[in-house]
Every structure is written in C-alpha cells, then in structure tokens.
Design an enzyme around this catalytic site. Structure first.
Site, PDB file in Angstrom:
ATOM      1  N   GLY A 329     -33.969  27.847 -11.596  1.00  0.00           N
ATOM      2  CA  GLY A 329     -33.310  26.579 -11.313  1.00  0.00           C
ATOM      3  C   GLY A 329     -31.978  26.467 -12.016  1.00  0.00           C
ATOM      4  N   GLN A 330     -31.130  25.607 -11.490  1.00  0.00           N
ATOM      5  CA  GLN A 330     -29.799  25.389 -12.061  1.00  0.00           C
ATOM      6  C   GLN A 330     -29.467  23.908 -11.981  1.00  0.00           C
ATOM      7  OE1 GLN A 330     -27.383  27.640 -13.453  1.00  0.00           O
ATOM      8  NE2 GLN A 330     -26.489  25.680 -14.033  1.00  0.00           N
ATOM      9  N   GLY A 334     -27.422  22.962 -17.478  1.00  0.00           N
ATOM     10  CA  GLY A 334     -27.900  24.287 -17.845  1.00  0.00           C
ATOM     11  C   GLY A 334     -28.807  24.887 -16.790  1.00  0.00           C
ATOM     12  N   ASP A 447     -32.281   9.099 -13.000  1.00  0.00           N
ATOM     13  CA  ASP A 447     -31.829  10.155 -12.086  1.00  0.00           C
ATOM     14  C   ASP A 447     -32.987  10.663 -11.224  1.00  0.00           C
ATOM     15  OD1 ASP A 447     -29.793  11.640 -10.974  1.00  0.00           O
ATOM     16  OD2 ASP A 447     -29.937  13.279 -12.414  1.00  0.00           O
TER      17      ASP A 447
END
Length: 661
Positions: A329-330, A334, A447
């Site tokens: 994952g990105q 990070g 978020d």
C-alpha cells in the site's frame, strides 16, 4: 565470616572496576557541528533504503577498521559515505561514537547531503564524490562554544594566545608529518588535537589544517575552540579531553605500560562487568532516544510498554529491507509493507518518512489514539519503532487489502455480492460508532473513505489510518480546526468553517456507502448526471433508486433493502449536521429493517470535476468561502473566522465551483 568479607571484597572490586572503566572510557559523543543540505530527495526516489544500506556498510567498516568509506547507487540518487573515529579513541569508544553519530544524522533526512562532527568521530554522506575534498568555503565552520568560559585577565589572555598559537601550529605540523594525519599535544595547560580524514591525502591534510589553525585562533580568548572543515577537525581546550594512552601508542613506554595494565585489569573484570555494562548501555541509549525525540512532540506512555516496542532492525529484516515486492500500500504519509516476524507472525509495517512537522505529529497522534483500542472493525495496532531513520507502525496484517480495490478496480477477480457489501457497510458503521461513543474520549477519524477501509480474510471491514484523527471530551460540542481530509468526503460545515464534530465522520460514511452500493467513485464527475450525490438524489426523487446499484450485481440484490441503504446514506450526507443521525442510530437502522428511515433533504452537491486527479489523496484546506454560495442548497452559515487562522495546505476555490445545488 570469611565468606562474608570475601563477598564484600568482590562486590567492592566490581564497583571499583566499573568506576575505573567508565572514567577511562570516553567516546566523546558531544555534538560539535551538524550540517544538513538544502536539496531533498523526492519521495519516489527510494532514498531511505539506500541510506540505510549505506549506514550498515559503514558500520561494518568502522567495526573492522575504526573508519570506512563507501559508495552506493541503488536508487535514483547516489550516496557517498564516510565515517572516521579519531585515532585516540579505543575501538569500543569508536563504536559508541559512531553509533551516536548514526543516531543523530538521520535528523537531516530526506536531505541528500549531511555531515556531523562529534568530538570523537565524523560521519558524512553526500550525492557526489567528496572524498578528496579538504576544504569547503561554504560549509567549513568554527565552533567556539566552551563550558569553561573566557579568560578575562589581560596577562592570562596574552599567555593563552601565545600557548594556543604555538600548540596549534605544532600539532597541525605533526599531524601532516604522520601517516595517520593525527596528533595531540599540550603547552602550559592548553591541550590540542588535530585529525585529518584518511581520504584527503597528505597535501589535502596540510591544506585543511593550515586553514583550520587560522580559523580556530579566532575563538580566543575563549578557553576552547573547534575548527570543523571538510577534510579535518582541530580542537584546543584548557581542559584535557583526549585519551593520551591510546594517542601515545608506539610512543613513550610509560604510556604503553599503563595501557597494558589497564587492558589487563579490564579484561579480568570483563565477565563480571558484562551484566552491569549491558544495563548501563541500555539505560544510556533509552535516555538518548528520549532526549532526541523531545522536539518531535509528546510520546505516549504506551510506547514505553514492552508489547508496543519493536526494534527497527527486526522490522527491517521482516520486510526484507522494505523490498518493493513486499509493498502492499501507498499513502500520502508513507508506504505499507508486508512483514514476517522471526516468530512467523505476518504483520503490516507502515513506514513514515518524516520531512515535515505534520507527519511527525500524525505518527504520534496515531499511536496515542489507537494503541489501547480494540474492536473487531478497527485495525489493531501491534506496536511501533521510533529508533530508526524513519518511524514505523506495526499493524495486524489483512490479506484482502483495501475496499477500493474491490469496488472500483477494473477486471475485478472477485465481485462483492450484496450480502458482503451490506456486511461491510454495517461493520464500518459499528467501528465508527465505537470510536464516537464506545471509548472514554470521543475520537473523530476525519478521513473515512474506501482506501482506509481494510478487509480481512473473511471480508470483515476494519477502519485504518488514524493519522488525521482528533479527540475531544464529551463536554465539547465541536472543535475549530484546520481543514484536513479528502475532498468529496468532507462535510460542508467542516470544509467551510473548520467546525469538526462526529457528524463530519457521519457525512464521510454516507458518501462511502453510496460508493459501495453504486460501485462508482464519488470524485468522478459525469457531464450527463453530475456527481454521485447528485445522481442518487435525482433517482431518489424519481423513485428509481435501484438504477444506482452497481451494474456488476445485475438483478441479484434485494431491491427494498438496497433502496433503504441508499436513503440512510442520503440521510448521513445532509447539509445540516443536526439532521444527520449518530453512527449508533445508523447501526440501529441498518440492523432493524422494520425501523422507519426519516425522509432526507437535498444534500450538498460537490462538483468534484473541478478537482485534479490527485486531489483524492491530498489533505485540503480552504481559506475563504462566502455564505451566499450555500443559499443554493438552502443552508445558512455565518463565516466569521479569519482566513489567516486556517491551515493552508491546499489552494482555495470559490464556493460556487465546489458547492452546487
């Protein structure tokens, strides 16, 4: 009785040897100078892994030879490294000094150049071959800081000036004459040390020390001064700071004999001192870490618990040194890597490369908020590491990755049927309800979106990424905060006024539900139908909501239940926060099909077509919106806060271009 006295004698001997060993050993890890270059490595340059490998190679060379130089070029930016201990340090003190410099230098990351001068060693990395560089006019400097003060008496000043001048000229000449580029000396209570780096050669050493001698004399009448040049180090002091026993190796016999005696005594006591030395080293390292991280923000006391602590080296090896093949994952702050611990346990390691204060705050914020929280619909934090060049978070590993890969990816290998989608919708609601009402302090995620909902092997949803989360007590109705989150998911009162309540998460959740059921991204704007909210609202008004269901499902879904879920989502996305249900009530409505769902009003339509393609992953802030734009959706807000108080992370846009009715 004899046994008692013998035991006391042994204990006394151990303590005396302990005192002797530590008094004779001084790795001189005081920081004399630190320079961080202005040029930074881009995030995509894969620079940190190269830096880590370079430091590891230098570490081995220092272990073998007390110095080392190495070049590595496995990323877009080459790294040239140099580490060297001063020749008067013992091998043990050299390793301690290098370890200290290795701990402090990563403060400069992601700069592509940095150098640190400790009083016992030197460490530098750069993106060009600097090895023969003896002087650097732009970065060579003098450190005249002295804990011993200034000589105030006029006669003593003259004497000090003469002594320093004579001594500095003597040790620099002696250092140039020696193959090792090193010399120490003393004159009338003044002591000096000169050290050139092994890579500069005799001519470079001469040039560097000539300049250093001239520069260090400018520190007078201070009792101490250091010249920190590209190719050498020069120091004088009225306090004897160097280790004469090691410096005189090969010199006077008395020094050699004394060194042999000390070595024999320490060798005899080595076994007895092992446990005490290990404890002392551990205490020193922990104290150093605490001091260095003071300026990074408050560290939760939970980090100090053993169950949360992970060694950086352990996680580094677990991820095969952050091999790209392990990347799962990105995110904006990070990358996430799959790791396999020595026990065989599979974990997810979130790697944060700090290049600004915001990322540091987000790291500690995430640890503080979720280290003690456990819920079936929240990703479990297993621990963290704060010792390496970047901080790491360790989570439970979820093999199915994130929700967005299931509902948005083309050529999906596995289509989520209606039952699985509904369970994901319900589970996410339960996780949010727990954050809002199930903990001692209310937590607002800020978020919520499909990429932050992870799935386990049974497709159970788990809320992740608490970097932007905030908490406040039950006695507060809202927080006034800088805007951060993802456009298209942010509630209007938060986007416009910075007013943050748990109803902001409810709004984001409503958008997420629309995406799950429709299989369509909210931040994709279509000319024929507008935004996703606009589309669903129009179909709701025309009583044809089932047309919004993901076409991949065909007719294989319960029409009544799908329509009900859509109405709950519309209720969650009401323009007025007071009209949105709490997450606990959302769970209640989803779990009880016989409970009536209130009639929703028209939601605010976010015209995401004005956003660039990267906006979905960026934090966004706005400096000014005007109230007449909100009249289009029948909502009145007063906007009295100064725009200067806003977080300015992104460009402002007119309300007319973002909020449409």
């Amino acid at each position: 009785m004899k046994s008692k006295y013998s035991s006391s004698w042994v204990l006394c001997t151990i303590l005396c040897l302990s005192t002797l060993s530590h008094s004779l050993s001084d790795p001189r890890i005081s920081e004399a100078g630190l320079y961080c270059g202005k040029n930074r490595a881009p995030l995509k340059a894969n620079y940190i892994p190269s830096f880590i490998k370079e430091m590891e190679t230098l570490s081995q060379q220092v272990t073998d030879h007390n110095w080392g130089s190495h070049f590595i070029n496995i990323s877009a930016i080459p790294i040239f490294g140099l580490a060297q201990c001063f020749h008067d340090l013992s091998h043990t003190d050299c390793l301690l000094c290098y370890a200290a410099s290795r701990t402090k230098l990563p403060r400069c990351l992601p700069s592509v150049s940095a150098r640190i001068y400790l009083d016992g060693c030197f460490l530098r990395y750069d993106n060009y071959n600097f090895y023969s560089e003896s002087t650097d006019p732009s970065r060579d400097t003098v450190n005249c800081t002295s804990q011993y003060g200034i000589v105030s008496d006029a006669a003593q000043r003259v004497e000090l000036q003469m002594s320093v001048g004579r001594l500095v000229d003597s040790v620099t000449a002696l250092a140039v004459a020696k193959a090792r580029g090193f010399a120490v000396g003393d004159v009338k209570g003044v002591y000096a040390l000169a050290q050139c780096w092994n890579t500069v050669g005799s001519e470079g050493c001469r040039e560097c020390l000539r300049k250093a001698a001239k520069e260090v004399k400018t520190c007078l009448p201070k009792r101490e001064g250091r010249a920190l040049n590209a190719g050498c180090y020069l120091r004088y002091s009225t306090h004897k700071f160097y280790n004469e026993e090691d410096a005189a190796r090969g010199g006077k016999g008395s020094f050699r004999r004394r060194g042999v005696i000390i070595a024999e005594v320490l060798a005899a006591a080595a076994v007895l001192m092992l446990a005490l030395s290990a404890s002392y080293a551990a205490f020193t390292r922990l104290s150093k870490i605490k001091r260095e991280n003071k300026n990074l923000g408050p560290i939760s006391s939970s980090i100090s618990k053993s169950r949360l602590n992970y060694k950086y080296e352990t996680l580094e090896k677990a991820t095969d040194y952050f091999n790209s093949s392990r990347k799962i994952g990105q995110g904006g702050a990070g990358s996430v890597f799959k790791g396999i611990l020595p026990s065989g346990k599979v974990v997810a390691v979130k790697r944060l490369i700090f290049n600004n204060r915001q990322w540091v705050d987000e790291f500690f914020n995430e640890v503080n908020l979720i280290s003690g929280i456990e819920h079936k619909n929240l990703v479990k934090l297993l621990g963290c590491s704060i010792e390496g060049p970047e901080s790491l978070l360790v989570y439970e590993y979820l093999p199915k990755k994130s929700l967005d890969q299931f509902i948005f990816e083309k050529n999906r290998a596995q289509i989520l049927n209606w039952k699985k989608r509904f369970n994901i919708i319900l589970g996410t609601a339960e996780g949010l309800a727990y954050l809002h009402e199930g903990t001692k302090i209310r937590i607002i995620h800020r978020d919520i979106k499909s990429s932050n909902i992870l799935l386990d092997e049974n497709l159970t949803p788990k809320i992740a990424d608490f970097g932007l989360a905030r908490c406040f007590g039950a006695d507060k109705s809202h927080l006034s905060t800088g805007i951060a989150g993802t456009l298209g998911y942010m509630a209007p009162e938060y986007l416009i006024r910075g007013q943050l309540t748990d109803k902001a998460d409810v709004y984001s959740y409503g958008v997420l539900v629309l995406e799950i059921v429709s299989g369509r991204r909210n931040n994709v704007f279509r000319e024929d139908s507008g935004s996703l909210l606009q589309t669903v609202w129009k179909l709701y008004r025309s009583n044809t909501l089932n047309e919004a269901v993901d076409s991949c499902l065909g007719d294989d879904f319960p029409a009544t239940e799908a329509s009900r879920v859509f109405r709950i989502a519309l209720l969650c996305t009401q323009a007025s926060a007071s009209l949105r249900p709490s997450m606990s009530h959302v769970v209640f409505m989803l779990s009880n099909s016989n409970v009536d769902v209130p009639t929703p009003n028209q939601p605010p339509f976010l015209n995401t077509g004005v956003l660039d393609s990267d906006s979905s992953s960026k934090s966004y802030s706005t400096s000014s919106f005007i109230s007449n734009a909100l009249k289009k959706i029948g909502v009145s807000y007063s906007y009295s806060e100064s725009s200067s108080s806003r977080n300015s992370e992104g460009p402002s846009r007119s309300a007319e271009s973002i909020v449409q009715g």
